[in-house]
Design a protein around this motif. Structure first.
Motif, PDB file in Angstrom:
ATOM      1  N   UNK A  89       0.849  -1.198   0.000  1.00 41.08           N
ATOM      2  CA  UNK A  89       0.000   0.000   0.000  1.00 41.08           C
ATOM      3  C   UNK A  89       0.882   1.243   0.000  1.00 41.08           C
ATOM      4  N   UNK A  90       1.937   1.214   0.802  1.00 32.87           N
ATOM      5  CA  UNK A  90       2.869   2.345   0.853  1.00 32.87           C
ATOM      6  C   UNK A  90       3.511   2.567  -0.514  1.00 32.87           C
ATOM      7  N   UNK A  91       3.949   1.471  -1.142  1.00 34.49           N
ATOM      8  CA  UNK A  91       4.563   1.584  -2.481  1.00 34.49           C
ATOM      9  C   UNK A  91       3.547   2.102  -3.492  1.00 34.49           C
ATOM     10  N   UNK A  96       1.615   6.408  -6.884  1.00 37.07           N
ATOM     11  CA  UNK A  96       0.567   7.384  -7.224  1.00 37.07           C
ATOM     12  C   UNK A  96       1.146   8.793  -7.205  1.00 37.07           C
ATOM     13  N   UNK A  97       1.983   9.061  -6.196  1.00 36.57           N
ATOM     14  CA  UNK A  97       2.636  10.368  -6.118  1.00 36.57           C
ATOM     15  C   UNK A  97       3.540  10.595  -7.318  1.00 36.57           C
ATOM     16  N   UNK A  98       4.300   9.559  -7.685  1.00 35.89           N
ATOM     17  CA  UNK A  98       5.180   9.681  -8.852  1.00 35.89           C
ATOM     18  C   UNK A  98       4.374   9.902 -10.133  1.00 35.89           C
ATOM     19  N   UNK A 104       2.105  16.215 -13.923  1.00 30.31           N
ATOM     20  CA  UNK A 104       2.388  17.654 -13.856  1.00 30.31           C
ATOM     21  C   UNK A 104       3.540  17.977 -14.803  1.00 30.31           C
ATOM     22  N   UNK A 105       4.593  17.159 -14.750  1.00 33.15           N
ATOM     23  CA  UNK A 105       5.747  17.366 -15.618  1.00 33.15           C
ATOM     24  C   UNK A 105       5.327  17.289 -17.091  1.00 33.15           C
ATOM     25  N   UNK A 106       4.484  16.307 -17.417  1.00 32.60           N
ATOM     26  CA  UNK A 106       4.015  16.149 -18.796  1.00 32.60           C
ATOM     27  C   UNK A 106       3.171  17.350 -19.212  1.00 32.60           C
ATOM     28  N   UNK A 107       2.322  17.825 -18.296  1.00 31.64           N
ATOM     29  CA  UNK A 107       1.505  19.005 -18.598  1.00 31.64           C
ATOM     30  C   UNK A 107       2.385  20.231 -18.834  1.00 31.64           C
TER      31      UNK A 107
END
Length: 161
Positions: A89-91, A96-98, A104-107
């Motif tokens: 779950x942590x991974x 999900x964060x990545x 955001x980077x792609x946008x």
């Protein structure tokens, strides 16, 4: 002789009774022997049953021990799986964060790309307009005119510089 006959007559029923008692005794003796044999068989069966019972009790103890061991192993496995679940779950949250960061980077990259495309389109349009002006007004100086330049107090200024 009468007396002998009388005695015989009185003894005869007793003999018959004695014979009957002797037959019953012989029958009872036979029954006793049969019962003795049956008792031996029953005692052997009882001994066998006790042996089977002892073996079953040993197997039961062994099975209980195995069940307790299996229960401990099961509990340990459940605990291990719970820890693994927390780890996964942590991974998943980390991924999900990545993914969100990558979106955001792609946008941003897409926005930069769109801005570059827009600049190129405006430059192309500006070039086409300057070419049309050169045809319409051949002596007109278009070097100071540009989409990315401003006119301030009658002078052409570059806002970036």
């Amino acid at each position: 002789m009468l007396r002998a006959v009388t005695i015989l007559n009185s003894v005869e029923p007793r003999l018959t009774v004695a014979d009957e008692v002797e037959r019953q005794n012989a029958k009872l003796l036979g029954d006793l022997k049969v019962l003795g044999l049956q008792k031996l068989v029953v005692e052997e069966e009882k001994a066998d049953a006790v042996a089977v019972k002892l073996k079953a009790e040993e197997e039961l103890k062994s099975t209980k021990t195995k069940l307790e061991t299996l229960a401990k192993e099961k509990d340990q496995e459940i605990e291990r799986l719970k820890l693994r679940e927390v780890e996964l779950i942590s991974k998943a949250e980390e991924f999900r964060g990545l993914v969100a960061e990558e979106k955001v980077r792609a946008n941003l990259a897409e926005c930069k790309e769109l801005a570059e495309d827009a600049k190129m389109a405006m430059s192309a349009t500006e070039g086409a307009l300057k070419a049309q002006l050169a045809i319409l007004v051949p002596d007109f100086d278009t070097s100071q005119i540009g989409f990315f330049k401003d006119i301030v107090d009658g002078k052409v200024v570059d806002p970036s510089g």
